[in-house]
Scaffold this active site. Structure first.
Site, short mmCIF file in Angstrom:
data_model
loop_
_atom_site.label_atom_id
_atom_site.label_comp_id
_atom_site.label_asym_id
_atom_site.label_seq_id
_atom_site.Cartn_x
_atom_site.Cartn_y
_atom_site.Cartn_z
CG ASN A 1 -1.72 1.21 1.43
OD1 ASN A 1 -1.79 2.05 0.53
ND2 ASN A 1 -2.34 1.34 2.59
CE LYS B 1 -0.28 3.24 4.71
NZ LYS B 1 -0.19 3.35 6.17
CG HIS C 1 -5.81 1.75 5.10
ND1 HIS C 1 -5.45 2.73 6.00
CD2 HIS C 1 -4.76 0.92 5.00
CE1 HIS C 1 -4.21 2.49 6.41
NE2 HIS C 1 -3.77 1.39 5.82
CD GLU D 1 -3.05 5.51 6.60
OE1 GLU D 1 -3.01 5.59 5.37
OE2 GLU D 1 -2.11 5.03 7.28
CD GLU E 1 -3.46 -2.80 7.10
OE1 GLU E 1 -2.32 -3.00 6.68
OE2 GLU E 1 -4.12 -1.79 6.83
N GLY F 1 2.27 2.06 10.78
CA GLY F 1 3.20 3.18 10.68
C GLY F 1 3.89 3.53 11.98
CB SER G 1 5.00 -1.97 12.05
OG SER G 1 4.59 -0.64 12.33
P1 PGA Z 1 2.74 0.17 7.65
O1 PGA Z 1 1.28 0.38 7.02
O2 PGA Z 1 3.28 -1.12 7.04
O3 PGA Z 1 3.49 1.36 7.25
O4 PGA Z 1 2.55 0.02 9.12
C1 PGA Z 1 0.43 -0.70 6.79
C2 PGA Z 1 -0.84 -0.21 6.14
O5 PGA Z 1 -1.29 0.90 6.46
O6 PGA Z 1 -1.41 -0.91 5.30
#
Ligand code: PGA
Length: 251
Positions: free
Chosen positions: A9, A11, A94, A96, A165, A171, A210
């Protein structure tokens, strides 16, 4: 048997077409001929160019979001009609999107159904926030978000992928433990069996939050964890390829 699946992803990265194409090429090279599915999810403005760049490589393309409607007065949105034929997958729900853009469980359910109806495999993302975890609500959140996400979809015909997730792991550099991922994936599989019967066995369940080249192998050994959804580490082509190689071990 479910083929393992590792999705990146991106983003809102990278910020230029050249970088997007370059990253896609690096990932395609680094993951070529691995016995797993690999997917990259660039920003929508780069989807066409990236899809053309990696066509025929085996690397699949996903979008990061879509509207559930086919057309209309929805300024700034992208329709499943525009994505079909360009992407194989679309991440939906997601955290976010849920937190920053106020998407509800109902929105996610509508999007998952719409994606599947348009031949796009939904990657439905679910997971609890830190305060929910601390309040002992992890299972309840997984239950609520997953049931809403699959409420209107024919799981058997959808090619559904579910990504667990936990929000606190995204993140932050603090991944869930493999045992947490196994527990969540086991719960998710149980709900999918209940909702979709035997078709629930075909759904890929990913862990995300992560994931790095260093810790990825810990998750792929866990029961019912079929792969990973990778954010930050997917922006480094070599690291993403290393995660895909880790998924290929024993696949
Ligand atoms: P990250 O994000 O691997 O940076 O923790 C995962 C995601 O948001 O899908």
């Amino acid at each position: 048997m479910r083929t393992r699946l590792v999705a990146g992803n991106w983003k809102m990265n990278p910020t230029s077409l050249d970088e997007a194409v370059g990253l896609a090429l690096e990932v395609a090279d680094g993951t070529a001929s691995l016995p797993i599915r690999t997917v990259i999810c660039p920003p929508s403005i780069w989807l066409h160019a990236v899809a053309n760049t990696v066509a025929g490589s085996g690397l699949a393309i996903g979008a990061q979001n879509m509207h559930d409607q086919e057309r209309g007065a929805f300024t700034g949105e992208v329709s499943p009609m525009m994505l079909r034929g360009v992407v194989e997958f679309c991440i939906l729900g997601h955290s976010e999107r849920r937190i920053l853009f106020h998407e509800t469980d109902d929105d996610v359910g509508r999007k998952v159904a719409s994606a599947a109806a348009h031949g796009i495999r939904p990657i439905a993302a679910i997971g609890e926030r830190l305060e929910e975890r601390e309040a002992g609500l992890t299972e309840a959140i997984i239950d609520r978000q997953l049931r809403a996400a699959v409420r209107d979809v024919d799981v058997a015909a959808s090619g559904l992928v579910v990504a667990y997730e936990p929000v606190w792991a995204i993140g932050t550099g603090v991944a869930a433990s493999p045992a947490d991922a196994r527990a969540a994936a086991g719960q998710i599989r149980g709900i999918l069996r209940e909702v979709a019967g035997a078709a629930g066995e075909d759904v890929h369940i990913l862990y995300g939050g992560s994931v790095t080249a260093d810790n990825a192998h810990e998750f792929f050994g866990e029961a019912e964890v079929d792969g990973a959804l990778v954010g930050g580490a997917s922006l480094d082509g070599r690291q993403f390829a290393a995660i895909a190689r880790a998924a290929a071990i024993g696949a």
